[in-house]
Write a protein that holds these residues in place. Sequence first.
Motif, PDB file in Angstrom:
ATOM      1  N   ILE A 157      89.117 -80.737 -14.866  1.00 60.75           N
ATOM      2  CA  ILE A 157      89.107 -81.701 -15.981  1.00 60.75           C
ATOM      3  C   ILE A 157      89.908 -81.137 -17.161  1.00 60.75           C
ATOM      4  O   ILE A 157      90.717 -81.837 -17.774  1.00 60.75           O
ATOM      5  N   ILE A 158      89.713 -79.855 -17.439  1.00 60.63           N
ATOM      6  CA  ILE A 158      90.437 -79.232 -18.563  1.00 60.63           C
ATOM      7  C   ILE A 158      91.939 -79.311 -18.310  1.00 60.63           C
ATOM      8  O   ILE A 158      92.727 -79.666 -19.182  1.00 60.63           O
ATOM      9  N   SER A 159      92.310 -78.997 -17.083  1.00 60.93           N
ATOM     10  CA  SER A 159      93.740 -79.031 -16.767  1.00 60.93           C
ATOM     11  C   SER A 159      94.254 -80.477 -16.728  1.00 60.93           C
ATOM     12  O   SER A 159      95.378 -80.756 -17.135  1.00 60.93           O
ATOM     13  N   PHE A 160      93.393 -81.422 -16.311  1.00 63.86           N
ATOM     14  CA  PHE A 160      93.776 -82.847 -16.267  1.00 63.86           C
ATOM     15  C   PHE A 160      94.138 -83.356 -17.673  1.00 63.86           C
ATOM     16  O   PHE A 160      95.097 -84.094 -17.854  1.00 63.86           O
ATOM     17  N   TYR A 161      93.387 -82.911 -18.667  1.00 62.53           N
ATOM     18  CA  TYR A 161      93.659 -83.373 -20.030  1.00 62.53           C
ATOM     19  C   TYR A 161      94.688 -82.488 -20.751  1.00 62.53           C
ATOM     20  O   TYR A 161      94.963 -82.690 -21.924  1.00 62.53           O
ATOM     21  N   GLY A 162      95.236 -81.508 -20.031  1.00 63.96           N
ATOM     22  CA  GLY A 162      96.320 -80.694 -20.599  1.00 63.96           C
ATOM     23  C   GLY A 162      95.842 -79.688 -21.618  1.00 63.96           C
ATOM     24  O   GLY A 162      96.627 -79.170 -22.398  1.00 63.96           O
ATOM     25  N   TRP A 163      94.557 -79.390 -21.616  1.00 64.61           N
ATOM     26  CA  TRP A 163      94.073 -78.377 -22.551  1.00 64.61           C
ATOM     27  C   TRP A 163      94.308 -77.014 -21.928  1.00 64.61           C
ATOM     28  O   TRP A 163      94.144 -76.836 -20.724  1.00 64.61           O
ATOM     29  N   ARG A 164      94.721 -76.084 -22.739  1.00 64.59           N
ATOM     30  CA  ARG A 164      95.109 -74.793 -22.194  1.00 64.59           C
ATOM     31  C   ARG A 164      94.069 -73.701 -22.439  1.00 64.59           C
ATOM     32  O   ARG A 164      94.016 -72.723 -21.719  1.00 64.59           O
ATOM     33  N   GLU A 165      93.317 -73.869 -23.479  1.00 67.31           N
ATOM     34  CA  GLU A 165      92.382 -72.808 -23.801  1.00 67.31           C
ATOM     35  C   GLU A 165      91.032 -73.406 -24.163  1.00 67.31           C
ATOM     36  O   GLU A 165      90.984 -74.463 -24.786  1.00 67.31           O
ATOM     37  N   VAL A 166      89.986 -72.743 -23.745  1.00 66.25           N
ATOM     38  CA  VAL A 166      88.666 -73.317 -24.001  1.00 66.25           C
ATOM     39  C   VAL A 166      87.737 -72.269 -24.606  1.00 66.25           C
ATOM     40  O   VAL A 166      87.927 -71.067 -24.432  1.00 66.25           O
ATOM     41  N   VAL A 167      86.779 -72.766 -25.321  1.00 66.01           N
ATOM     42  CA  VAL A 167      85.700 -71.920 -25.820  1.00 66.01           C
ATOM     43  C   VAL A 167      84.463 -72.347 -25.051  1.00 66.01           C
ATOM     44  O   VAL A 167      84.156 -73.534 -24.970  1.00 66.01           O
ATOM     45  N   THR A 168      83.792 -71.398 -24.418  1.00 66.44           N
ATOM     46  CA  THR A 168      82.589 -71.757 -23.659  1.00 66.44           C
ATOM     47  C   THR A 168      81.365 -71.426 -24.502  1.00 66.44           C
ATOM     48  O   THR A 168      81.325 -70.405 -25.185  1.00 66.44           O
ATOM     49  N   ILE A 169      80.402 -72.306 -24.450  1.00 70.38           N
ATOM     50  CA  ILE A 169      79.131 -72.056 -25.144  1.00 70.38           C
ATOM     51  C   ILE A 169      78.056 -72.081 -24.065  1.00 70.38           C
ATOM     52  O   ILE A 169      77.945 -73.061 -23.328  1.00 70.38           O
ATOM     53  N   LYS A 197      83.953 -66.798 -25.848  1.00 70.46           N
ATOM     54  CA  LYS A 197      82.687 -67.129 -25.193  1.00 70.46           C
ATOM     55  C   LYS A 197      81.600 -67.116 -26.272  1.00 70.46           C
ATOM     56  O   LYS A 197      81.257 -66.060 -26.795  1.00 70.46           O
ATOM     57  N   ALA A 198      81.144 -68.306 -26.601  1.00 74.62           N
ATOM     58  CA  ALA A 198      80.087 -68.401 -27.613  1.00 74.62           C
ATOM     59  C   ALA A 198      78.760 -68.337 -26.887  1.00 74.62           C
ATOM     60  O   ALA A 198      78.388 -69.267 -26.175  1.00 74.62           O
ATOM     61  N   VAL A 199      78.064 -67.204 -27.004  1.00 74.11           N
ATOM     62  CA  VAL A 199      76.804 -67.058 -26.258  1.00 74.11           C
ATOM     63  C   VAL A 199      75.624 -67.374 -27.150  1.00 74.11           C
ATOM     64  O   VAL A 199      75.592 -67.038 -28.334  1.00 74.11           O
ATOM     65  N   LEU A 200      74.662 -68.052 -26.544  1.00 69.95           N
ATOM     66  CA  LEU A 200      73.440 -68.400 -27.261  1.00 69.95           C
ATOM     67  C   LEU A 200      72.316 -67.539 -26.703  1.00 69.95           C
ATOM     68  O   LEU A 200      72.367 -67.140 -25.536  1.00 69.95           O
ATOM     69  N   PRO A 201      71.294 -67.256 -27.497  1.00 71.10           N
ATOM     70  CA  PRO A 201      70.187 -66.448 -26.968  1.00 71.10           C
ATOM     71  C   PRO A 201      69.531 -67.160 -25.795  1.00 71.10           C
ATOM     72  O   PRO A 201      69.444 -68.399 -25.798  1.00 71.10           O
ATOM     73  N   PRO A 202      69.094 -66.418 -24.782  1.00 71.85           N
ATOM     74  CA  PRO A 202      68.557 -67.069 -23.581  1.00 71.85           C
ATOM     75  C   PRO A 202      67.197 -67.730 -23.801  1.00 71.85           C
ATOM     76  O   PRO A 202      66.638 -68.293 -22.876  1.00 71.85           O
ATOM     77  N   ASP A 203      66.697 -67.693 -24.991  1.00 72.47           N
ATOM     78  CA  ASP A 203      65.411 -68.326 -25.273  1.00 72.47           C
ATOM     79  C   ASP A 203      65.538 -69.841 -25.148  1.00 72.47           C
ATOM     80  O   ASP A 203      66.267 -70.480 -25.895  1.00 72.47           O
ATOM     81  N   SER A 390      89.925 -93.955 -28.051  1.00 69.54           N
ATOM     82  CA  SER A 390      90.255 -93.666 -26.651  1.00 69.54           C
ATOM     83  C   SER A 390      91.476 -92.747 -26.571  1.00 69.54           C
ATOM     84  O   SER A 390      91.957 -92.437 -25.489  1.00 69.54           O
ATOM     85  N   ASN A 391      91.999 -92.308 -27.742  1.00 66.29           N
ATOM     86  CA  ASN A 391      93.111 -91.343 -27.731  1.00 66.29           C
ATOM     87  C   ASN A 391      92.578 -89.963 -27.372  1.00 66.29           C
ATOM     88  O   ASN A 391      91.613 -89.490 -27.978  1.00 66.29           O
ATOM     89  N   LYS A 392      93.237 -89.355 -26.418  1.00 69.74           N
ATOM     90  CA  LYS A 392      92.792 -88.036 -25.963  1.00 69.74           C
ATOM     91  C   LYS A 392      92.825 -87.057 -27.134  1.00 69.74           C
ATOM     92  O   LYS A 392      93.841 -86.961 -27.823  1.00 69.74           O
ATOM     93  N   PRO A 393      91.736 -86.339 -27.399  1.00 72.18           N
ATOM     94  CA  PRO A 393      91.777 -85.382 -28.504  1.00 72.18           C
ATOM     95  C   PRO A 393      92.753 -84.264 -28.178  1.00 72.18           C
ATOM     96  O   PRO A 393      92.982 -83.951 -27.005  1.00 72.18           O
ATOM     97  N   ARG A 394      93.353 -83.692 -29.215  1.00 65.41           N
ATOM     98  CA  ARG A 394      94.336 -82.643 -28.980  1.00 65.41           C
ATOM     99  C   ARG A 394      93.645 -81.377 -28.504  1.00 65.41           C
ATOM    100  O   ARG A 394      94.282 -80.370 -28.261  1.00 65.41           O
ATOM    101  N   GLY A 395      92.327 -81.426 -28.376  1.00 63.01           N
ATOM    102  CA  GLY A 395      91.634 -80.266 -27.866  1.00 63.01           C
ATOM    103  C   GLY A 395      91.119 -79.432 -29.007  1.00 63.01           C
ATOM    104  O   GLY A 395      90.876 -79.921 -30.103  1.00 63.01           O
ATOM    105  N   TRP A 396      91.038 -78.186 -28.752  1.00 55.59           N
ATOM    106  CA  TRP A 396      90.459 -77.294 -29.746  1.00 55.59           C
ATOM    107  C   TRP A 396      91.461 -76.995 -30.847  1.00 55.59           C
ATOM    108  O   TRP A 396      92.650 -77.183 -30.702  1.00 55.59           O
ATOM    109  N   VAL A 397      90.938 -76.524 -31.916  1.00 46.71           N
ATOM    110  CA  VAL A 397      91.798 -76.080 -33.012  1.00 46.71           C
ATOM    111  C   VAL A 397      92.151 -74.631 -32.720  1.00 46.71           C
ATOM    112  O   VAL A 397      91.315 -73.866 -32.248  1.00 46.71           O
ATOM    113  N   PHE A 398      93.432 -74.258 -32.950  1.00 45.57           N
ATOM    114  CA  PHE A 398      93.833 -72.899 -32.645  1.00 45.57           C
ATOM    115  C   PHE A 398      92.925 -71.928 -33.392  1.00 45.57           C
ATOM    116  O   PHE A 398      92.815 -71.988 -34.608  1.00 45.57           O
TER     117      PHE A 398
END
Length: 850
Positions: A157-169, A197-203, A390-398
Amino acid sequence: MDLVWLLCIFVLFFEELSLGWSKPDADADAVTIGAIFTFSTINGKVAQIAMKAAENDVNADPTFLGGRKLSISMHDSNFSGFLGIIGALQFMETDTVAIIGPQSSGTAHILSHLANELQVPMLSFTALDPMLSPLQYPYFIQTAPSDLFQMIAVADIISFYGWREVVTIYSDDDHNRNGVTVLGDQLAERLCKITYKAVLPPDPTVTENDVRAELEKGVLALRLHTPDSKRKADFSARWNSLSNGTIGLNPYGLYAYDTVWMIARAVKMFLDQGNNVSFSNDTKLNNVGGGALNLEALSIFDGGKQLLSSVLQTNMNGLTGPIKFNPDRSLVHPSYDVINVLENGYRQIGYWSNYSGLSIVPPEELYAKPPNRSSSNQHLNSVIWPGGTSNKPRGWVFPNNGKQLRIGVPRRVGYRDFVEQVNGTDIVHGYCIDVFLAAIKLLPYAVPHKFVLFGNGHENPSYNELVNMVAADVFDAAVGDIAIVTNRTKIVDFTQPYIESGLVVVAPVRNMNSSPWAFLRPFTPLMWAVTGVFFLIVGVVVWILEHRINDEFRGSPRKQVMTILWFSFSTMFFAHRENTVSTLGRMVLIIWLFVVLIINSSYTASLTSILTVQQLSSPIRGIDSLIISNSPIGFQVGSFAENYMVEELNIPKSRLIKLGSPEEYASALETGRVAAVVDEQPYIDLFLSNHCKFSIRGQEFTKSGWGFAFPRDSPLAVDMSTALLTLSENGELQKIHNRWLSKRACQNSGAESDQLHLQSFWGLFLICGVSCVIALLIYLFFILRKFKRHSQQASEPSSHGSSSSARLQTFLTFADMKEDKSRSKSKRKRNNDLMNGGRNSNLPGMDPIC
Ligand code: SER
């Protein structure tokens, strides 16, 4: 290792027993299955209801297990790994043939050791950690698609929308950590990456709020896909009564139901094969010596191996669709629904299947066709993104720690069309800035930035220093007319060049085709001389060959000289009248005429090009002649050209004169302060559009281009390169170029430049005019002499003592008289006689020269 795990588990077991936990009696006629879930979670609740329903359905047919009943013991782990382990230990003590669960992958990693040792198959449809390897944990089976496939779907999906970099939470626990690791691998295969990688406490109690705080909206989600079927519809219809309306059905309910049936069928197969459910002591535990621990309570399921193999041979149609295991123990045809989560609900926008990737048709329709994961075959319906667009967001902010990128731009003094500070403000514009802004718009993410001017404003800054400041992290990027040269590429990453910018030499020139003597230029003086001499030689040779047999080459010596000259030069225009009669003469003539033809056509061609193509002359013909000339050379202050000339071309620094602006170029070239200027083509093109007395000499002697500089390994350099290529391909780059740099003040219109001016020809007219005058003067001289003789001899009374007007009248009449050829001839004869010893004649007549 397994033993170490077991010891840990036993410590816990002992503690639990000492807390008063008692072992339930096993029903001799029942085949017991354990289930470990946190029943207060949605999935736990749904699973509990579904498993109970499945248990009832299995037991509804008493013959199914040969009169034995299936009994599912539920253990609530209540969000606790510890309680999950305790539950498993209890089941191991009560002759449980299989365990459904645990719910979380973290617990599954621990319990799998127990299952391995005591040979009790453990089936989970929620602990889907891709790292729960069947090789390490052979008794652990995932009955829903592993998270590996979910991560592949996310990466697709990330590659389908042309996003190159992601932040995972994600929650930083065993249940999620490995999935994110796998996602990173999958993204890398698609040339994307996890930048943070945005990690949240496992609680678990904090997670939801924390995620809510971090995310404005999560708008796309994946849901396990289960094909529509009658069985599924019937079960859904039953669900309300099963759950008493307490909770809605979700796919995990379907998987829970199917998992119970999977075990029931495997047990049936196991029993049908004549096996008995029996347990025996684990001898390893005897050697450990349990002390106060009740180690003997744990027993190995003798038929565990067979039951495991029966489970793995499952081939049934469940509520979740066809259920079968691949040889690597993954389920066949993993697939997901792609869900667009909206403010008040959700809509499905397509599917993902491991078979053909993203599609808008259900995966089961694709299985009949050949698999196709090509990018052109990836489709999803339109998404309603946050804000209702419905415009595809440009993705994340650098990501730049929330700060704007500081982009260094040169504070130029000359050639401000490239980069210019607007009236002392911090605003910059110009060709390079427009290219940058157009490219950044094409990035699939926003890049908040601000331009920071670099330079003192009195002279152009050093571009090497500007690039150094990017490498030194003072600037996050440098944008401008920055040449991509080797020593800079060693410290920063450049984008692809957006304009070519090789070095050229520019020098003052004279336009040569306006010269009145341009007609002489097709041939060198030597060529002219040799051609002239050959005309004479050929004339003389033909005369020699013809003289004895051809009357036209005979006559008085003077006449013959004239014949030779006339004959030879008239061949230039093929206009000779004299016939050649001798064979040798003809042979010489024909060869000569061929030579004349070639010379004529070459002259015509060369003269045409000299007169129509602009011919500029300068003693400097290119970089080589400039180096040899030892003359001073101008360069643009701040440019790499200075270093290049010193280091690569070995030009002494003392010869280099720094110049700051096009005006300085022009004055230095005009006054001779520099013989030439060496600079990059784009500057020189702009310079020459306003200064017509100069021209580029020779070829570009370096090949280079301008690009934007980013710190090493910056993903922006790659993405901006792609954007620049897009701008180049769609013509936008050329439009920006035309807007800023297409200035043609110097160039005449085509019609004018094709016209020839008198200036180029007056030399020829002068020669012709002078010839006419000389001929007339000679003529006048001779005719006056003849008139004088004629007057002296004639005894016309009117000629004596008459007025000057009468004399002029007489002269004009004399000049108008037709010369008597016979008299002229007899005169010539008498002259010949005279030359042969006769006397001089004083008969009037015209000299042949006239
Ligand atoms: N384009 C030059 C350089 O990059 C500056 O004039 O050095």
